[in-house]
Design an enzyme around this catalytic site. Structure first.
Site, short mmCIF file in Angstrom:
data_model
loop_
_atom_site.label_atom_id
_atom_site.label_comp_id
_atom_site.label_asym_id
_atom_site.label_seq_id
_atom_site.Cartn_x
_atom_site.Cartn_y
_atom_site.Cartn_z
N THR A 32 44.00 35.62 46.48
CA THR A 32 44.57 36.92 46.78
C THR A 32 46.06 36.77 47.05
OG1 THR A 32 44.79 38.72 48.39
CG2 THR A 32 43.73 36.74 49.21
N ASP A 39 47.53 38.57 48.94
CA ASP A 39 47.74 39.02 50.33
C ASP A 39 47.72 37.86 51.33
OD1 ASP A 39 47.59 41.50 49.13
OD2 ASP A 39 45.51 41.85 49.71
O1 F6P Z 1 44.42 42.77 47.46
C1 F6P Z 1 45.43 42.68 46.51
C2 F6P Z 1 46.13 44.00 46.35
O2 F6P Z 1 47.17 43.83 45.41
C3 F6P Z 1 46.64 44.62 47.64
O3 F6P Z 1 47.83 44.02 48.09
C4 F6P Z 1 46.78 46.07 47.23
O4 F6P Z 1 46.68 46.95 48.32
C5 F6P Z 1 45.62 46.26 46.29
O5 F6P Z 1 45.25 44.98 45.82
C6 F6P Z 1 45.92 47.15 45.12
O6 F6P Z 1 44.75 47.32 44.39
P1 F6P Z 1 44.70 47.99 42.96
O7 F6P Z 1 45.06 46.94 41.96
O8 F6P Z 1 43.31 48.42 42.80
O9 F6P Z 1 45.68 49.12 42.93
#
Ligand code: F6P
Length: 366
Positions: A138, A140
């Protein structure tokens, strides 16, 4: 001889392909077969989504972003939305079907690469009897039992480069630029890129912010003859009154809310309160793209190779993690128990404060 299936789940992160590369090569060296499952659990349900992987299929992919297998964050097999004949959406549990197919196709282990959501699903399959090894991914960096997840370093580099570029335009126009970065409820990307990118203010989910404190820092800059400011806001930042910023759930098959809106709100409030010209921008998915940095590539390759060693050692229902710079096997339930948050006593937070960065703390706390 073993037969391994590998999947990538959740939001993509630079380094996924490097894990796949390492798994395929490490298995090939042992004379094992590797199959990839497309789009999360696709290959467990439909042979068209199952792909045999040989070293030639992964040639040169270790430095390419994304995942050659595809990914989804809407594919929880334990609560899967499907449309019935009447056109209504029903949530069904298709995990038994996946278990049956896994056994029928003769797989010995599933290597699941994903964040906390995908690892939770992998653990539930382990409870049903599927031998599973997890690989943490991740941008994050919010998985507690590993010092790092791959993808984070690349996201931080991308965000830092973007913040660097904002300085000249902010300065030319005497503006306040507010930039929103990803990270969900953990402020790692905001903290690392904000410090490295010379931000004046960094807003983290871990420190509820006072908009007055943000404005004070910007006006202090004016007094010091610095007429522009850079604010880095984590998408999960909250005001001291508990106001968060999101766009609701919105997506079928997904439990978490879609975060966003903090930068726009901060820019508007700062504009009103300081009469400074303000602009906001959202870095968004740029942070998830591109070639993984050397750090992420190496970590991902190490994770992939370690995952295969864990198959050999039968360390099932465990996730590979980075502990004291070494590869370690961590029980998945422990790994996903809590999200890793920024430690407010850590040297990085102290450094930010020491070099004059405002973290949005309430004025009363100063
Ligand atoms: O968990 C990774 C992440 O990029 C987060 O930082 C973000 O909030 C989310 O995924 C965004 O998700 P999506 O790709 O579904 O918009």
């Amino acid at each position: 001889m073993k037969k391994i299936i590998i999947s990538t789940g959740g939001g993509d992160a630079p380094g996924l392909n490097a894990v796949i590369y390492a798994v395929v090569h490490s298995c090939y060296k042992r004379g094992w077969e590797v199959f990839g499952s497309r789009n999360g659990y696709g290959g467990f349900l439909d042979v068209d989504d199952l792909v045999r992987l040989y070293p030639k299929d992964v040639e040169g992919i270790y430095n390419i972003g994304g995942t050659i297998l595809g990914s989804t964050n809407k594919g929880n097999p334990f609560s899967c939305p499907v449309e019935n004949l009447a056109g209504e959406i029903q949530v069904v549990d298709i995990s038994d079907k996946i278990m049956t197919n896994f056994k029928r196709m003769g797989f010995d282990c599933h290597i699941a690469i994903g964040g906390d959501g995908s690892l939770d699903i992998a653990h539930r399959f382990a409870e049903k009897g599927m031998p599973v090894i997890g690989v943490p991914k991740t941008i994050d960096n919010d998985l507690e039992m590993t010092e790092r997840t791959f993808g984070f370093d690349t996201a931080v580099s991308t965000a830092t480069e973007a913040i660097d570029k904002l300085h000249s335009t902010a300065k030319s126009h005497n503006r306040v630029m507010v930039v929103e970065v990803m990270g969900r409820d953990s402020g790692w990307i905001a903290l690392y890129s904000g410090i490295s990118g010379g931000a004046d203010v960094i807003l983290l989910p871990e420190i509820p912010f006072d908009i007055e404190a943000v404005c004070k820092k910007i006006l202090d800059n004016e007094l010091r003859d610095k007429h522009y400011s850079i604010v880095v806001a984590a998408e999960g930042a909250l005001t001291k009154d508990g106001q968060g910023f999101n766009k609701g759930k919105g997506e079928l098959g997904r439990d978490e809310v879609i975060l966003g809106g903090v930068a726009e709100w901060v820019a508007e409030e700062v504009g009103k309160r300081t009469e400074k010209d303000t602009r906001s921008l959202v870095l968004g998915h740029i942070q998830r793209g591109g070639s993984p940095t050397t750090f992420d590539r190496l970590l991902a390759l190490r994770f992939g190779a370690a995952a295969v060693r864990m198959v050999e050692e039968k360390k099932f229902d465990h996730m590979v993690g980075l502990r004291d710079s070494h590869m370690a096997a961590i029980p998945i339930p422990e790994a996903i128990k809590r999200r890793k948050k920024v430690n407010l006593e850590s040297d990085k937070v102290v450094t930010a404060r020491d070099i004059g960065i405002c973290l949005g703390d309430s004025l009363e706390d100063e």
